[in-house]
Design a protein around this motif. Structure first.
Motif, mmCIF file in Angstrom:
data_model
loop_
_atom_site.group_PDB
_atom_site.id
_atom_site.type_symbol
_atom_site.label_atom_id
_atom_site.label_comp_id
_atom_site.label_asym_id
_atom_site.label_seq_id
_atom_site.Cartn_x
_atom_site.Cartn_y
_atom_site.Cartn_z
ATOM 1 N N VAL A 127 1.552 28.371 -4.948
ATOM 2 C CA VAL A 127 0.637 27.308 -5.362
ATOM 3 C C VAL A 127 0.992 26.769 -6.752
ATOM 4 C CG1 VAL A 127 -1.307 27.996 -3.926
ATOM 5 C CG2 VAL A 127 -1.019 29.045 -6.168
ATOM 6 N N LEU A 128 0.752 25.470 -6.927
ATOM 7 C CA LEU A 128 0.983 24.797 -8.200
ATOM 8 C C LEU A 128 -0.339 24.497 -8.880
ATOM 9 C CD1 LEU A 128 3.711 22.192 -7.129
ATOM 10 C CD2 LEU A 128 4.068 24.272 -8.474
ATOM 11 N N PHE A 129 -0.301 24.488 -10.213
ATOM 12 C CA PHE A 129 -1.455 24.125 -11.026
ATOM 13 C C PHE A 129 -1.018 23.068 -12.039
ATOM 14 C CE2 PHE A 129 -2.195 28.391 -9.512
ATOM 15 C CZ PHE A 129 -3.534 28.399 -9.159
ATOM 16 N N PHE A 130 -1.779 21.991 -12.139
ATOM 17 C CA PHE A 130 -1.512 20.919 -13.093
ATOM 18 C C PHE A 130 -2.726 20.778 -14.004
ATOM 19 C CE2 PHE A 130 1.052 20.106 -9.451
ATOM 20 C CZ PHE A 130 2.104 19.274 -9.792
ATOM 21 N N GLY A 131 -2.492 20.468 -15.268
ATOM 22 C CA GLY A 131 -3.610 20.231 -16.175
ATOM 23 C C GLY A 131 -3.237 19.265 -17.278
ATOM 24 N N GLY A 132 -4.217 18.511 -17.769
ATOM 25 C CA GLY A 132 -3.993 17.564 -18.855
ATOM 26 C C GLY A 132 -4.230 18.197 -20.209
ATOM 27 N N ALA A 133 -3.703 17.568 -21.236
ATOM 28 C CA ALA A 133 -3.872 18.070 -22.594
ATOM 29 C C ALA A 133 -5.352 18.231 -22.924
ATOM 30 C CB ALA A 133 -3.219 17.107 -23.583
ATOM 31 N N GLY A 134 -5.713 19.431 -23.391
ATOM 32 C CA GLY A 134 -7.098 19.704 -23.773
ATOM 33 C C GLY A 134 -7.969 20.256 -22.672
ATOM 34 N N SER A 135 -7.518 20.186 -21.418
ATOM 35 C CA SER A 135 -8.345 20.692 -20.318
ATOM 36 C C SER A 135 -8.373 22.213 -20.345
ATOM 37 C CB SER A 135 -7.825 20.190 -18.966
ATOM 38 O OG SER A 135 -6.522 20.673 -18.717
ATOM 39 N N ARG A 136 -9.369 22.786 -19.685
ATOM 40 C CA ARG A 136 -9.480 24.244 -19.675
ATOM 41 C C ARG A 136 -9.855 24.746 -18.292
ATOM 42 N NH1 ARG A 136 -15.322 26.454 -21.451
ATOM 43 N NH2 ARG A 136 -16.592 24.715 -20.751
ATOM 44 N N VAL A 137 -9.487 25.992 -18.046
ATOM 45 C CA VAL A 137 -9.879 26.694 -16.828
ATOM 46 C C VAL A 137 -10.905 27.738 -17.244
ATOM 47 C CG1 VAL A 137 -9.122 28.112 -14.897
ATOM 48 C CG2 VAL A 137 -7.607 26.340 -15.820
ATOM 49 N N LEU A 138 -12.103 27.673 -16.688
ATOM 50 C CA LEU A 138 -13.174 28.591 -17.048
ATOM 51 C C LEU A 138 -12.776 30.038 -16.788
ATOM 52 C CD1 LEU A 138 -16.114 26.565 -15.464
ATOM 53 C CD2 LEU A 138 -15.459 26.609 -17.874
ATOM 54 N N LEU A 139 -13.294 30.945 -17.600
ATOM 55 C CA LEU A 139 -12.966 32.360 -17.425
ATOM 56 C C LEU A 139 -13.429 32.848 -16.056
ATOM 57 C CD1 LEU A 139 -11.787 34.871 -18.942
ATOM 58 C CD2 LEU A 139 -14.161 35.513 -19.361
ATOM 59 N N HIS A 140 -12.504 33.452 -15.320
ATOM 60 C CA HIS A 140 -12.807 33.946 -13.969
ATOM 61 C C HIS A 140 -11.785 35.015 -13.596
ATOM 62 C CE1 HIS A 140 -9.473 31.232 -13.201
ATOM 63 N NE2 HIS A 140 -9.324 31.805 -12.010
ATOM 64 N N TYR A 141 -12.058 35.714 -12.507
ATOM 65 C CA TYR A 141 -11.042 36.569 -11.897
ATOM 66 C C TYR A 141 -10.852 36.108 -10.468
ATOM 67 C CZ TYR A 141 -14.886 39.190 -9.652
ATOM 68 O OH TYR A 141 -15.993 39.545 -8.918
ATOM 69 N N ASP A 142 -9.700 36.396 -9.897
ATOM 70 C CA ASP A 142 -9.402 35.957 -8.535
ATOM 71 C C ASP A 142 -10.052 36.890 -7.527
ATOM 72 O OD1 ASP A 142 -7.940 33.966 -9.659
ATOM 73 O OD2 ASP A 142 -5.989 34.869 -9.257
ATOM 74 N N MET A 143 -10.750 36.320 -6.570
ATOM 75 C CA MET A 143 -11.511 37.123 -5.627
ATOM 76 C C MET A 143 -10.627 37.961 -4.708
ATOM 77 S SD MET A 143 -12.913 34.428 -2.786
ATOM 78 C CE MET A 143 -13.877 33.551 -4.008
ATOM 79 N N ASP A 144 -9.338 37.587 -4.583
ATOM 80 C CA ASP A 144 -8.455 38.374 -3.724
ATOM 81 C C ASP A 144 -7.806 39.542 -4.465
ATOM 82 O OD1 ASP A 144 -6.591 37.109 -5.304
ATOM 83 O OD2 ASP A 144 -5.825 35.816 -3.718
ATOM 84 N N PHE A 145 -8.059 39.664 -5.766
ATOM 85 C CA PHE A 145 -7.526 40.754 -6.591
ATOM 86 C C PHE A 145 -6.004 40.854 -6.482
ATOM 87 C CE2 PHE A 145 -11.951 41.807 -6.467
ATOM 88 C CZ PHE A 145 -12.197 42.425 -7.684
ATOM 89 N N ALA A 146 -5.348 39.705 -6.378
ATOM 90 C CA ALA A 146 -3.896 39.681 -6.287
ATOM 91 C C ALA A 146 -3.258 39.958 -7.648
ATOM 92 C CB ALA A 146 -3.425 38.326 -5.772
ATOM 93 N N ASN A 147 -2.040 40.496 -7.611
ATOM 94 C CA ASN A 147 -1.174 40.500 -8.780
ATOM 95 C C ASN A 147 -0.482 39.143 -8.801
ATOM 96 O OD1 ASN A 147 -1.220 43.300 -9.981
ATOM 97 N ND2 ASN A 147 -0.710 43.824 -7.868
ATOM 98 N N ASN A 148 -0.611 38.398 -9.902
ATOM 99 C CA ASN A 148 -0.078 37.049 -9.963
ATOM 100 C C ASN A 148 1.100 36.942 -10.919
ATOM 101 O OD1 ASN A 148 -2.002 35.988 -8.206
ATOM 102 N ND2 ASN A 148 -3.459 35.615 -9.852
#
Length: 290
Positions: A127-148
């Motif tokens: 999977v790919l993730f794109f983000g713009g300058a200044g954007s944020r990803v809220l603090l979370h953990y992945d529900m599948d408990f994968a090693n990423n």
């Protein structure tokens, strides 16, 4: 917060990676893991606009869901080529979340390869993730408990990580996989959220080419410093307890939360946030007594 700098290496042997980082759940940055991938040279904003420009993508922001809104509702939709122009024209809070390459851009699959690090990958979900300058990803953990394995190819992004057991200090919202959405973990308000002072984690600024190993169950918060594109490869945990947690999240937690949102709306959201504060502040008082 007590944030350690994540250890960085140029390369590592599979045995050392598995024994020293995967098993003890310790994050690591590897700088040269993708050095021979075509993606290292080819991937740019213009490249994605050219190769998948006509694909419509859902866009997400960091605004908390209100009332009866679902927690993962897209804020907008547009063609990839138009989103790339948006990124190039200035700061934006809009992000592409979980862009499945195998489904939406199979022509890009030859641009990378699964590394030999002694772990088994789930190859149906690059999977790919794109983000713009200044954007944020809220603090979370992945529900599948994968090693990423999180490969950053374009731009810079700051990542803050916490082990899963730090959740009592992180204002974890009950019946969810997120912390309170009003907290900016890269600029925390300790007067309003005092429990954060006791949280212990890690911090790193990812550069193009860096790979960040995010261990199973780790909380992660991301701030995009510039427009950025990253690839995540996932390795699911084999332990029964983590598989059970994954099933519980899929079959119960998400559905229960969405049902309660529909039934009670903002009252349910406010109740969860109040409970998160209560739990975190109790943990703070308990910690002071130790």
């Amino acid at each position: 917060m007590h944030l350690e700098k994540i250890k960085t290496v140029d390369i590592i042997e599979a045995k050392d990676f598995k024994e020293s980082y995967v098993k003890p759940l310790i994050p690591l940055v590897i700088k040269e893991l993708s050095k021979d991938w075509p993606a290292r040279e080819k991937w740019s904003l213009d490249y994605f606009a050219q190769e998948v420009g006509e694909v419509e993508v859902p866009l997400y922001n960091s605004e908390p869901a209100k009332g009866k809104e679902l927690s993962r509702k897209p804020a907008a939709r547009m063609l990839m080529k138009n989103y790339v122009e948006l990124l190039k024209n200035g700061p934006t809070d809009l992000r592409i979340f979980f862009f499945n390459m195998l489904q939406k851009a199979p022509q890009l699959m030859g641009d990378f390869k699964y590394p030999n690090l002694g772990i088994k990958f789930f190859k149906k979900l690059p999977v790919l993730f794109f983000g713009g300058a200044g954007s944020r990803v809220l603090l979370h953990y992945d529900m599948d408990f994968a090693n990423n394995l999180h490969f950053n190819f374009v731009g810079e992004k700051e990542v803050i990580l916490f082990p899963h057991d730090q959740k009592t200090f992180l204002y974890h919202v009950p019946h969810s996989i997120v912390a309170m959405e009003s907290i900016e973990f890269d600029d925390p308000d300790y007067d309003k959220f005092p429990a954060l002072k006791y949280a212990k984690g890690f911090k790193v600024l990812l550069q193009p080419g860096d790979m960040l190993y995010i261990p199973s169950g780790y909380w992660h918060y991301i701030r995009y410093k510039t427009p950025s594109v990253s690839l995540t490869l996932r390795s699911f945990p084999s332990s029964f307890p983590k598989k059970a947690k994954f099933l519980r999240s899929i079959l119960f937690t998400m559905h229960f939360d969405n049902i309660m949102r529909k039934l009670k709306g903002q009252k349910w959201v406010d109740y969860k946030n109040q409970k998160a504060i209560k739990i975190a502040h109790k943990a703070t008082e308990d910690n002071k007594l130790l």
